[in-house]
Design a protein around this motif. Structure first.
Motif, mmCIF file in Angstrom:
data_model
loop_
_atom_site.group_PDB
_atom_site.id
_atom_site.type_symbol
_atom_site.label_atom_id
_atom_site.label_comp_id
_atom_site.label_asym_id
_atom_site.label_seq_id
_atom_site.Cartn_x
_atom_site.Cartn_y
_atom_site.Cartn_z
ATOM 1 N N ALA A 58 11.635 8.646 -4.835
ATOM 2 C CA ALA A 58 11.745 8.276 -6.255
ATOM 3 C C ALA A 58 13.041 8.800 -6.887
ATOM 4 N N MET A 110 -2.650 -2.303 -2.880
ATOM 5 C CA MET A 110 -3.203 -1.633 -4.066
ATOM 6 C C MET A 110 -2.633 -0.232 -4.271
ATOM 7 N N HIS A 111 -1.784 0.242 -3.379
ATOM 8 C CA HIS A 111 -1.256 1.611 -3.499
ATOM 9 C C HIS A 111 -0.285 1.685 -4.684
ATOM 10 N N ASP A 112 -0.542 2.645 -5.584
ATOM 11 C CA ASP A 112 0.367 2.676 -6.746
ATOM 12 C C ASP A 112 0.937 4.044 -7.083
ATOM 13 N N SER A 168 7.430 -2.080 -4.185
ATOM 14 C CA SER A 168 6.846 -0.999 -3.395
ATOM 15 C C SER A 168 5.795 -1.578 -2.450
ATOM 16 N N LEU A 171 3.023 -0.060 0.824
ATOM 17 C CA LEU A 171 2.568 1.072 1.647
ATOM 18 C C LEU A 171 1.939 0.629 2.962
ATOM 19 N N ILE A 184 -12.053 6.524 2.541
ATOM 20 C CA ILE A 184 -11.498 5.910 1.329
ATOM 21 C C ILE A 184 -12.016 6.527 0.018
ATOM 22 N N GLY A 225 3.146 6.033 -5.413
ATOM 23 C CA GLY A 225 4.599 6.065 -5.221
ATOM 24 C C GLY A 225 5.308 5.211 -6.258
ATOM 25 N N THR A 265 2.109 -1.805 6.482
ATOM 26 C CA THR A 265 3.037 -2.564 7.338
ATOM 27 C C THR A 265 2.779 -4.068 7.213
ATOM 28 N N GLY A 321 8.781 2.513 -0.169
ATOM 29 C CA GLY A 321 7.388 2.765 0.225
ATOM 30 C C GLY A 321 7.416 3.344 1.631
ATOM 31 N N ALA A 322 6.374 4.094 1.982
ATOM 32 C CA ALA A 322 6.393 4.859 3.232
ATOM 33 C C ALA A 322 6.802 4.067 4.495
ATOM 34 N N GLY A 337 -1.240 -8.066 -2.220
ATOM 35 C CA GLY A 337 -2.151 -7.593 -1.169
ATOM 36 C C GLY A 337 -2.229 -6.086 -1.058
HETATM 37 C C1 B12 Z 1 -3.736 7.171 -1.420
HETATM 38 C C2 B12 Z 1 -3.887 6.188 -0.288
HETATM 39 C C3 B12 Z 1 -4.773 5.115 -0.473
HETATM 40 C C4 B12 Z 1 -5.549 4.898 -1.785
HETATM 41 C C5 B12 Z 1 -4.564 4.284 -2.805
HETATM 42 C C6 B12 Z 1 -4.859 4.714 -4.234
HETATM 43 C C7 B12 Z 1 -3.715 4.426 -5.147
HETATM 44 N N1 B12 Z 1 -4.061 4.340 -6.414
HETATM 45 O O1 B12 Z 1 -2.558 4.312 -4.779
HETATM 46 C C8 B12 Z 1 -6.665 3.912 -1.314
HETATM 47 C C9 B12 Z 1 -7.891 4.724 -0.905
HETATM 48 C C10 B12 Z 1 -7.099 2.862 -2.346
HETATM 49 C C11 B12 Z 1 -6.050 3.336 -0.050
HETATM 50 C C12 B12 Z 1 -6.476 2.135 0.505
HETATM 51 C C13 B12 Z 1 -6.011 1.649 1.722
HETATM 52 N N2 B12 Z 1 -5.160 2.268 2.566
HETATM 53 CO CO1 B12 Z 1 -4.106 3.823 2.062
HETATM 54 N N3 B12 Z 1 -3.250 5.491 1.918
HETATM 55 C C14 B12 Z 1 -3.163 6.346 0.928
HETATM 56 C C15 B12 Z 1 -2.310 7.567 1.382
HETATM 57 C C16 B12 Z 1 -3.291 8.678 1.784
HETATM 58 C C17 B12 Z 1 -1.316 8.139 0.397
HETATM 59 C C18 B12 Z 1 -0.293 7.152 -0.179
HETATM 60 C C19 B12 Z 1 0.446 7.827 -1.319
HETATM 61 O O2 B12 Z 1 0.110 7.620 -2.459
HETATM 62 N N4 B12 Z 1 1.435 8.700 -0.985
HETATM 63 C C20 B12 Z 1 2.165 9.485 -1.980
HETATM 64 C C21 B12 Z 1 3.307 8.656 -2.585
HETATM 65 C C22 B12 Z 1 4.049 9.493 -3.632
HETATM 66 O O3 B12 Z 1 4.193 8.309 -1.536
HETATM 67 P P1 B12 Z 1 4.790 6.837 -1.333
HETATM 68 O O4 B12 Z 1 3.855 5.835 -1.864
HETATM 69 O O5 B12 Z 1 5.290 6.727 0.039
HETATM 70 O O6 B12 Z 1 6.033 6.803 -2.343
HETATM 71 C C23 B12 Z 1 7.244 7.518 -2.175
HETATM 72 C C24 B12 Z 1 8.314 6.748 -1.374
HETATM 73 O O7 B12 Z 1 7.781 5.922 -0.383
HETATM 74 C C25 B12 Z 1 9.120 6.040 -2.424
HETATM 75 N N5 B12 Z 1 8.729 4.714 -2.895
HETATM 76 C C26 B12 Z 1 7.495 4.189 -3.113
HETATM 77 N N6 B12 Z 1 7.591 2.972 -3.653
HETATM 78 C C27 B12 Z 1 8.902 2.693 -3.801
HETATM 79 C C28 B12 Z 1 9.559 1.577 -4.311
HETATM 80 C C29 B12 Z 1 10.956 1.544 -4.343
HETATM 81 C C30 B12 Z 1 11.648 0.354 -4.906
HETATM 82 C C31 B12 Z 1 11.690 2.645 -3.830
HETATM 83 C C32 B12 Z 1 13.168 2.581 -3.797
HETATM 84 C C33 B12 Z 1 11.041 3.774 -3.328
HETATM 85 C C34 B12 Z 1 9.653 3.795 -3.323
HETATM 86 O O8 B12 Z 1 9.077 6.924 -3.529
HETATM 87 C C35 B12 Z 1 7.822 7.622 -3.584
HETATM 88 C C36 B12 Z 1 8.032 9.015 -4.069
HETATM 89 O O9 B12 Z 1 9.064 9.694 -3.422
HETATM 90 C C37 B12 Z 1 -1.542 6.937 2.620
HETATM 91 C C38 B12 Z 1 -1.120 7.948 3.685
HETATM 92 C C39 B12 Z 1 0.338 8.331 3.581
HETATM 93 N N7 B12 Z 1 0.638 9.467 4.132
HETATM 94 O O10 B12 Z 1 1.179 7.617 3.054
HETATM 95 C C40 B12 Z 1 -2.547 5.898 3.116
HETATM 96 C C41 B12 Z 1 -2.051 4.675 3.883
HETATM 97 C C42 B12 Z 1 -0.810 4.108 3.230
HETATM 98 N N8 B12 Z 1 -3.162 3.749 3.716
HETATM 99 C C43 B12 Z 1 -3.412 3.049 4.798
HETATM 100 C C44 B12 Z 1 -4.440 2.069 4.921
HETATM 101 C C45 B12 Z 1 -4.648 1.484 6.308
HETATM 102 C C46 B12 Z 1 -5.214 1.679 3.806
HETATM 103 C C47 B12 Z 1 -6.304 0.609 3.792
HETATM 104 C C48 B12 Z 1 -5.957 -0.674 4.554
HETATM 105 C C49 B12 Z 1 -7.583 1.265 4.332
HETATM 106 C C50 B12 Z 1 -8.759 0.335 4.571
HETATM 107 N N9 B12 Z 1 -9.167 0.287 5.820
HETATM 108 O O11 B12 Z 1 -9.231 -0.314 3.662
HETATM 109 C C51 B12 Z 1 -6.491 0.349 2.273
HETATM 110 C C52 B12 Z 1 -5.600 -0.796 1.766
HETATM 111 C C53 B12 Z 1 -5.910 -1.222 0.372
HETATM 112 C C54 B12 Z 1 -4.862 -2.190 -0.132
HETATM 113 N N10 B12 Z 1 -5.101 -3.464 -0.008
HETATM 114 O O12 B12 Z 1 -3.824 -1.761 -0.594
HETATM 115 C C55 B12 Z 1 -2.450 3.398 5.932
HETATM 116 C C56 B12 Z 1 -1.374 2.325 6.149
HETATM 117 C C57 B12 Z 1 -1.114 2.071 7.617
HETATM 118 C C58 B12 Z 1 -0.035 1.062 7.811
HETATM 119 N N11 B12 Z 1 0.881 1.437 8.662
HETATM 120 O O13 B12 Z 1 0.004 0.014 7.251
HETATM 121 C C59 B12 Z 1 -1.916 4.800 5.464
HETATM 122 C C60 B12 Z 1 -0.486 5.129 5.938
HETATM 123 C C61 B12 Z 1 -2.919 5.863 6.017
HETATM 124 C C62 B12 Z 1 -2.956 5.919 7.542
HETATM 125 N N12 B12 Z 1 -2.140 6.723 8.158
HETATM 126 O O14 B12 Z 1 -3.713 5.245 8.153
HETATM 127 N N13 B12 Z 1 -5.068 4.135 0.445
#
Ligand code: B12
Length: 218
Positions: free
Chosen positions: A206, A108-110, A154, A156, A67, A112, A158, A186-187, A106
């Protein structure tokens, strides 16, 4: 794409590498350099910043980083996005509609969410950003207060994506039903999940989110 030009593709590789190392000043410096060299904001985003974030995401999944490293990378990502913001968002366009956006309760991911926000602003939409950990009622209150056409949620995780069901249910019981549409993303979110919870729209990224939102406001 700049892969044909080794010096330009090297800048994108640097951005990706510095992001993975969570080096905020270096990411900012290289993103500014990339902009000055004429690399498009989309290219910097896709092949620099998001490339680095994907590598970190894979390593996080495989327990190769933890983390603290991911948080540093996320901070660097947001710092890079701030520089690209004026380029991704056309400035001075009149407001075409209003969108309330936030990451659900619940969660904190921001990153995306911030990206979707920027692209929405780029389409000339006004965006009310509620931040992260947003309870269902807060989306509804903000939509009413600002006369929004769209609520964008949004998630991230499940676990937290289930919170989107609460937003849908609350809207159904509110006077805003029929006036406000709910977009989700969200993913872990899929079209199937969208249908299941009765949300109005899902898009995978996005760019498509902003195009759809604009068309809904026209
Ligand atoms: C960065 C990150 C974190 C950071 C977040 C920092 C921040 N400021 O966002 C930190 C370290 C804090 C974190 C914490 C946690 N995380 Co995290 N994290 C990630 C990571 C590596 C990247 C996410 C990201 O930003 N991706 C880049 C953005 C651009 O992509 P995106 O969000 O998907 O957005 C795109 C689309 O989805 C879409 N989209 C997004 N939102 C919306 C909304 C609308 C309306 C629409 C139409 C489209 C859309 O558009 C975006 C751009 O194209 C992912 C891994 C992954 N590959 O996703 C894990 C991941 C999401 N995290 C995970 C986990 C488990 C956690 C924790 C529970 C870990 C822990 N044990 O504490 C905590 C949870 C904290 C909480 N309560 O939220 C898991 C989730 C597993 C699951 N299936 O639920 C993942 C998948 C990692 C993994 N493979 O294990 N995390």
């Amino acid at each position: 794409m700049v892969w044909g030009d080794p010096s330009l593709s090297a800048i994108l590789e640097e951005i990706s590498r510095f992001l993975q190392q969570g080096r905020v000043p270096s990411v900012k410096e290289q993103v500014s350099k990339a902009v000055a060299e004429g690399i498009s904001a989309e290219d910097i985003l896709e092949n620099g910043l998001l490339n680095g974030m994907n590598v970190i995401g894979e390593k996080f999944k495989n327990n190769k980083v933890f983390i603290p490293e991911v948080m540093l990378a996320a901070r660097a990502m947001n710092a890079g996005l701030e520089i690209l913001k004026p380029l991704l968002a056309d400035s001075g366009v009149e407001t075409k509609g209003t969108v309330v956006i936030g990451t659900v309760k619940g969660d904190m991911h921001d990153i995306g969410k911030n990206l979707v926000k920027m692209m929405l602003e780029g389409k000339g939409l006004k965006v009310i950003d509620l931040g992260t950990d947003v309870p269902a009622a807060k989306y509804l209150a903000a939509a009413e207060q600002h006369g929004a056409q769209i609520i964008a949620c949004s998630a991230l995780l499940t676990t937290t994506m289930q919170e989107m069901q609460n937003v849908v249910n609350l809207l159904k019981e509110s006077p805003l039903v029929g006036k406000v549409k709910i977009m989700i993303g969200g993913a872990p979110v899929t079209q199937e999940f969208c249908n299941k919870i009765g949300a109005d729209y899902y898009t995978p990224d996005a760019a498509t989110a902003s195009e759809l939102a604009l068309s809904l406001c026209m």
